[in-house]
Design an enzyme around this catalytic site. Sequence first.
Site, PDB file in Angstrom:
ATOM      1  N   LYS A  89       0.864  -1.186   0.000  1.00 10.49           N
ATOM      2  CA  LYS A  89       0.000   0.000   0.000  1.00 10.49           C
ATOM      3  C   LYS A  89       0.890   1.221   0.000  1.00 10.49           C
ATOM      4  CE  LYS A  89      -4.256  -0.093   0.784  1.00 10.49           C
ATOM      5  NZ  LYS A  89      -5.387  -0.501   0.070  1.00 10.49           N
ATOM      6  N   GLY A  99     -20.229   6.563   3.458  1.00 10.97           N
ATOM      7  CA  GLY A  99     -19.147   6.857   2.507  1.00 10.97           C
ATOM      8  C   GLY A  99     -19.682   6.748   1.102  1.00 10.97           C
ATOM      9  N   GLY A 114     -18.044   7.573  -1.851  1.00 11.37           N
ATOM     10  CA  GLY A 114     -16.983   7.709  -2.846  1.00 11.37           C
ATOM     11  C   GLY A 114     -17.239   6.700  -3.948  1.00 11.37           C
ATOM     12  N   GLY A 152     -18.766   3.296  -2.598  1.00 14.13           N
ATOM     13  CA  GLY A 152     -20.103   3.460  -2.032  1.00 14.13           C
ATOM     14  C   GLY A 152     -21.145   3.765  -3.104  1.00 14.13           C
TER      15      GLY A 152
HETATM   16  N1  GLU Z   1      -7.164  -0.137  -3.117  1.00 16.53           N
HETATM   17  C1  GLU Z   1      -7.959  -1.303  -3.304  1.00 16.53           C
HETATM   18  C2  GLU Z   1      -7.977  -2.147  -2.048  1.00 16.53           C
HETATM   19  O1  GLU Z   1      -7.748  -1.665  -0.961  1.00 16.53           O
HETATM   20  C3  GLU Z   1      -7.564  -2.078  -4.554  1.00 16.53           C
HETATM   21  C4  GLU Z   1      -6.219  -2.692  -4.543  1.00 16.53           C
HETATM   22  C5  GLU Z   1      -5.790  -3.284  -5.887  1.00 16.53           C
HETATM   23  O2  GLU Z   1      -6.604  -3.431  -6.777  1.00 16.53           O
HETATM   24  O3  GLU Z   1      -4.607  -3.561  -5.966  1.00 16.53           O
HETATM   25  O4  GLU Z   1      -8.312  -3.301  -2.077  1.00 16.53           O
END
Ligand code: GLU
Length: 415
Positions: A105, A216, A218, A221
Amino acid sequence: MQSYNSFEVAQSQVMAAGGMLNLDKATLELLLWPQREYTFTLPVRMDNGDTSILHGYRIQHNFARGPAKGGIRFHPDETIDTMRALAGWMTWKAAVLDLPLGGGKGGVICDPRKMSPREMENTARAYVRALWQHIGVDQDIAAPDVYTNPQTMAWMMDEYETIAQRHQPGVMTNKPLPLGGSEGRRSATARGGVLVVREACKTIGVDPTGAYAIQGFGSTGQRAALLHQEVFGGGRLIAVSDSSGAICNQRGLNPKELLVHKLRTGSVTGFPESQQIGLDEVLELDVSVLYPAALENAINIENSDRIKARIVCELANGPTTPQGDKILFEKGIHVIPDILANAGGVTVSYFEMVQNRYSYYWDESLIHKRLDAKMTRAYHTVRSAAQKGKVHPRLGAMLVAVARVAEACKLRGWV
Ligand code: GLU
């Protein structure tokens, strides 16, 4: 308000699962910490000519089952600990869905609500310039998260390809379709959530065409609001919130019209025939399904006693604290934990990576079918693990995920 640190929460979840699985000390220690962390500063030219020095992060939690995978968020409240927690949750999410991926992340501390498109582009490109050597189709693949979107991925992919001097669309997922994005990816997180709600409703006997609420509004949601009615052929959306307020109408809000209103005004408030309610009230209504789709720490020791939903489908990452989990479990509320409920996004991201690799693209119906198969299977695997261990569903999901990642670490000879 109780102090809250998402990384401590994430680590306590690993410890609970590790304890039940009798993991040895080294394996547990390995899984408690990210394998790699990058922190950097980004000089970003703003529209007024000033240069802002922004802080960026990328955390790669675990590579045992495959390259790191996970989103990049742009948000003013990010810290290295939120990134660490979220990176770990990506590892467990990919493992619950049995995807050949690890977890990562990233984020930049900034406030996109106050930034122009050009400032967003400058930030996205600066992020990739700082990190490009450490990401890639076989190392770490990014995607959007809070306040980033397919356009952000397009800029990032372009910056990466410009530096690398080769076509590498698979370095980012949830790209726009003309740049190698996948059909079905934009709504995949919400669709995956609605699919596991379908399984939960069948399993525990809840009528999905009753009332539902979304905290939420966004991109996830919004799509859940529409897809819930599409998949179940009904359902009354009685309340919605976003960062600027919350609204309610017991007779039902029209999701399509609400979306148009939100896009036009930037907020859900002021929607015709709705009454304004407190931000937290949206979580406390009498509904069949509650979708928390905002940020961490929404359902906690202070409000979990007031939650009345039959099913809580966690579209956000980390919305319920461990104390919240305990109270909801005691109340018999069926929680579909984040690492299962919102895993549709990373699952279709994985499909996008596969399509990018062999440069051949699937149609939407095939994506939906494959997503449905994966989500349905994961739901029942988690449910069996939770029932067998007589634990709440989050721990059930963690037992499945931690066992899979620990086995991969052991097979590699790491521990
Ligand atoms: N940000 C999204 C999650 O928290 C997608 C992550 C992705 O597709 O790599 O799952």
